[in-house]
Design a protein around this motif. Structure first.
Motif, PDB file in Angstrom:
ATOM      1  N   UNK A  44       3.802   1.804  -0.839  1.00 36.84           N
ATOM      2  CA  UNK A  44       4.658   1.924  -2.257  1.00 36.84           C
ATOM      3  C   UNK A  44       3.610   2.389  -3.227  1.00 36.84           C
ATOM      4  N   UNK A  45       2.660   1.864  -3.316  1.00 34.59           N
ATOM      5  CA  UNK A  45       1.634   2.137  -4.368  1.00 34.59           C
ATOM      6  C   UNK A  45       1.184   3.665  -3.916  1.00 34.59           C
ATOM      7  N   UNK A  90       0.777  -1.125  -0.061  1.00 31.85           N
ATOM      8  CA  UNK A  90      -0.169  -0.009   0.060  1.00 31.85           C
ATOM      9  C   UNK A  90       0.778   1.545   0.032  1.00 31.85           C
ATOM     10  N   UNK A 142       5.194   6.001  -3.904  1.00 26.96           N
ATOM     11  CA  UNK A 142       6.146   5.723  -4.923  1.00 26.96           C
ATOM     12  C   UNK A 142       5.479   6.071  -6.224  1.00 26.96           C
ATOM     13  N   UNK A 143       4.471   4.925  -6.342  1.00 25.29           N
ATOM     14  CA  UNK A 143       3.702   4.922  -7.762  1.00 25.29           C
ATOM     15  C   UNK A 143       2.699   6.059  -7.938  1.00 25.29           C
ATOM     16  N   UNK A 144       2.321   6.676  -6.788  1.00 30.27           N
ATOM     17  CA  UNK A 144       1.413   7.767  -6.794  1.00 30.27           C
ATOM     18  C   UNK A 144       0.047   7.435  -7.289  1.00 30.27           C
ATOM     19  N   UNK A 145      -0.286   6.178  -7.000  1.00 31.07           N
ATOM     20  CA  UNK A 145      -1.942   5.769  -7.167  1.00 31.07           C
ATOM     21  C   UNK A 145      -2.599   6.390  -6.369  1.00 31.07           C
ATOM     22  N   UNK A 146      -3.924   6.556  -7.053  1.00 27.76           N
ATOM     23  CA  UNK A 146      -4.733   7.170  -6.066  1.00 27.76           C
ATOM     24  C   UNK A 146      -5.318   6.512  -4.875  1.00 27.76           C
ATOM     25  N   UNK A 147      -5.650   6.926  -3.863  1.00 28.32           N
ATOM     26  CA  UNK A 147      -6.115   6.262  -2.590  1.00 28.32           C
ATOM     27  C   UNK A 147      -7.736   6.026  -2.813  1.00 28.32           C
ATOM     28  N   UNK A 148      -8.184   5.222  -1.972  1.00 27.03           N
ATOM     29  CA  UNK A 148      -9.564   4.751  -1.968  1.00 27.03           C
ATOM     30  C   UNK A 148     -10.322   5.746  -0.967  1.00 27.03           C
TER      31      UNK A 148
END
Lengths: 385, 368
Positions: free
Chosen positions: A375-376, A373, A379-385
């Motif tokens: 890292x996502x 979670x 680092x990957x800057x994926x959106x949160x839920x």
């Protein structure tokens, strides 16, 4: 001769003269290490001597400033010391949550008085610490912790319980996350406090694990009075310290740099692997090598002394999963012998117990899923839920 | 330790990144494929690569090169991997150049400057069967007059369809020997094979192909030493190329996860997908380290670099494959379309993975 070469030569000579022969043999089990503390019974004169000599030199916490009991070594010097110790198979003089975890937090967030009070004792191995983080209802969701800490004017009053407290039953003091405010968001209102485990109202109960051992405890607090000067950092803002410390813990748990290669462990079992097992061992060997090199690369990339930040999650995740894989292969290699639980031949099931213990690696200090979670998100800057 | 790039290396990396993104982006290989181009790469690009100094990266200054070493060759290849840039860099500038440089004879002095200028393309003919296996070479070079006669067949000669000269590995009574053979030699039959990644190789059949003693590269019977280093150079550079390709599909996929919406959400919010990407990120970091270590080991001492190169080629073989497969899956139906570039990366990675030994091959090598 450069300064570093000079340092290496001196270190080598000093270690040669001061490290007792008995301390130059591998530790057979975790309990062979020296944990120090008020109630510590040295297993040998050599263990005591080794700790005293290293502590006097400031080398139980080599990179800490001298005034706090360290030796003020630079990163390069610290590395040389580690290499030279490894070269003669020297055991670490002291295993200590104080050095690995609390110390770095105190150095960053503690008051001068707190540093002077606790750090030198930690370096000398005179105080043994445990970490009060997880609670029965706050595991992966650590910030939802609920151990209550009330301000009673001249002291704090603590009520609640912790779980997975490593060696709480043997520790002298605890560094503990408590809730000082529950009116806002869950990350707010957490405070970081220190107290003596002998304080009235503190009790512990060891938890028996699948390995048959009990390195962890449940810890209970019933009206425990804590002096106010034992608050570290700002009240209600302890989450910052908690996160900083977790980062250190992750780097430590992920650190397989000093682990024995699986190929060597298999060879020491006296087993000649068949082709299929050999392929598994080699595949693991590649990952062990790539991982330890990656660790070196990341430390080199982080500016001197800087934290690795979210990258520590990568090291924690990969390192612990790797260690689980290593022990699965070890069990494959050992076959029937690896299944022995109670015998002198098997050192009372040492391999099986270690194998079982590794299952916790990817749970303690933040599960693998929590690391992914992080890292996502960071680092990957994926959106949160 | 070579784990951190020097300032010079960073500059080279930047200039290669700009160059390939500009001169040989993915659209180029797509166009070459669609036009059924006879060469399979842009000759113009190849000459520009020569002007940039890339063709001479492993050639010494005496022979017109720049002698920048294997790390530099890897950094260039990484950018080629990112852009899927097709060129005879691997065959000519890495494999052939390394072989010639090691032989260091008259032929080297003659041929190396032409490799650097890009006027001549050379390829390496080593494998004969369906998998990489340099220990199973059966092609014979039997004494004939004051030279040899070559008999046998070769497969997967990368760029062999259009190379001017081929370095052929054959068995003599004294052991493995390397020969330089022009592709128009009598008795040599070449069949162009267009591969799944739209690049080209050749199958070659040698029937009493006559070569003189002067065409021997290095010494008769001493080919194995040269070949070993040549192959390791190629493997490390391929690993670097795969690193570039895998990093690129990873980046593309990560961007896509921040765009695509389903169920009223950006799909990157879904933890099932986040965890797959985060795991892949970790694997790619290990992959990068292994490539850097292998290239550094080659620059330090090519003779002892074998295990490091094998570890890197094996690691990249599995990690680049994982990156390509995850990329297709996470793009959903779009990942299956020819319109997107993902498929082109999947195909190139499959070829690079197989060339000069797949993960299984290299795991077996390390075990030996």
């Amino acid at each position: 001769m450069s300064d570093l070469e000079q340092f290496r030569a001196e270190t080598c000579a000093w270690l040669g003269a001061n490290c007792p022969e008995e301390m130059r043999t591998p530790m057979k089990r975790e309990t062979d290490g020296c944990w120090g503390g008020r109630n510590w019974v040295f297993q040998s004169e050599a263990q005591k001597l080794w700790l005293e000599r290293m502590a006097a030199k400031g080398w139980t916490a080599p990179s800490w400033p001298k005034q706090y009991g360290g030796a003020g070594l630079s990163r390069a010097e610290d590395k040389i010391l580690k290499q030279e110790m490894k070269r003669i198979n020297a055991r670490p003089p002291l295993l200590s949550f104080g050095i690995w975890m609390l110390g770095p937090a105190l150095l960053k967030f503690g008051t001068e008085a707190q540093k002077m009070r606790f750090l030198p004792e930690i370096c000398r191995g005179e105080i043994r610490w445990c970490q009060g983080y997880s609670e029965p209802n706050a595991g992966s969701d650590l910030a939802s912790l609920a151990t209550k800490c009330e301000d009673k004017g001249d002291h704090f009053l603590v009520n609640g319980s912790k779980v997975w407290t490593s060696y709480a039953d043997e520790a002298d003091w605890i560094f503990c996350l408590v809730r000082t405010d529950n009116t806002g968001k869950k990350h707010h209102g957490i405070s970081f406090i220190l107290f003596d485990m002998e304080t009235e109202g503190v009790s512990t109960k060891p938890i028996k694990l699948i390995s048959g051992r009990s390195p962890f405890c449940e810890t209970f607090f019933e009206n425990v009075k804590v002096p106010k000067e034992n608050l570290v950092g700002e009240r209600d803002k302890g989450w910052t310290i908690a996160k900083y410390l977790l980062t250190h813990e992750r780097e430590m748990i992920g650190d397989s740099g000093n682990l024995k290669p699986v190929a060597q462990m298999v060879a020491e079992l006296g087993i000649i692997p068949d082709a299929a097992l050999q392929a598994k061992i080699t595949e693991l060997t590649i990952d062990e090598w790539a991982f330890s090199q990656t660790m070196s690369r990341m430390l080199a990339e982080a500016k001197a002394g800087a934290s690795l930040g979210a990258k520590s999650s990568m090291l924690k995740y990969y390192g612990t999963e790797l260690n689980k894989r290593r022990y699965e292969v070890m069990m494959d290699a050992a076959g029937y012998d690896g299944l022995e639980w109670e015998s002198e031949r098997s050192n009372d099931g040492e391999l099986a117990r270690l194998w079982l213990r590794t299952k916790g690696n990817s749970i303690e200090g933040g599960t693998s899923e929590i690391q992914l979670n992080i890292i996502a998100k960071h680092i990957l800057e994926l959106p949160g839920t | 330790m070579g784990l951190l790039l020097t300032e010079d290396e960073k500059m080279l990396q930047e200039s290669a990144a700009g160059f390939f993104a500009d001169k040989a982006p993915v659209s180029q290989i797509r166009a070459l494929r669609d036009d059924r181009d006879a060469t399979g790469y842009s000759k113009e690009l190849w000459l520009e690569m020569s002007e940039m100094g890339f063709t001479g990266v492993l050639v010494d200054a005496e022979n017109g090169g720049f002698d920048m070493g294997f790390m530099a060759a890897g950094l260039i290849a990484e950018q080629m991997g990112k852009n899927l840039s097709a060129s005879p860099f691997l065959s000519s500038s890495v494999l052939a150049a390394t072989a010639l440089k090691m032989a260091g004879d008259k032929q080297a002095a003659k041929l190396l400057p032409e490799i650097v200028s890009g006027k001549m393309v050379m390829a390496l003919a080593v494998d004969e069967g369906g998998k990489h296996n340099p220990d199973a070479i059966q092609m014979t070079a039997s004494p004939s007059g004051n030279g040899f006669k070559l008999n046998g067949k070769k497969s997967m000669v990368v760029d062999g369809h259009m190379a001017d000269q081929i370095i052929v590995v054959a068995q003599t009574d004294d052991g493995l020997t390397l020969f330089v053979v022009p592709t128009d030699a009598k008795g040599l039959d070449t069949e162009r094979t267009i591969m799944v990644d739209s690049r080209n190789a050749a199958r070659m059949v040698f029937e009493d192909v006559e070569v003189t003693g002067e065409q021997v590269l290095g010494e008769v019977g001493k080919g194995a030493d040269i070949l070993n280093t040549v192959l390791n150079a190629g493997r490390a550079v391929l690993a670097a190329e795969m690193l570039g390709a895998a990093s690129q599909v990873f980046q593309t996929t990560n961007d896509y996860l921040k765009e695509r919406k389903q169920f009223g959400k950006i799909i990157g919010e879904f933890q099932a997908l986040q965890h797959r990407m985060a795991h892949l990120y970790c694997e790619l970091e290990l992959a990068r380290t292994s490539v850097l270590t292998a290239l550094t080991a080659l620059d330090k001492n090519p003779k002892s670099a074998g295990p490091f190169v094998s570890m890197a080629k094996a690691k990249l073989g599995s990690v680049a494959k994982l990156a390509a497969l995850e990329s297709v899956q996470l793009h959903g139906g779009m990942g299956m379309t020819d319109e997107l570039d993902i498929g082109l990366y999947l195909k190139r990675i499959r070829v690079a993975q197989e060339l000069l030994g797949d993960a299984d091959y290299h795991i077996a090598q390390i075990t030996k």
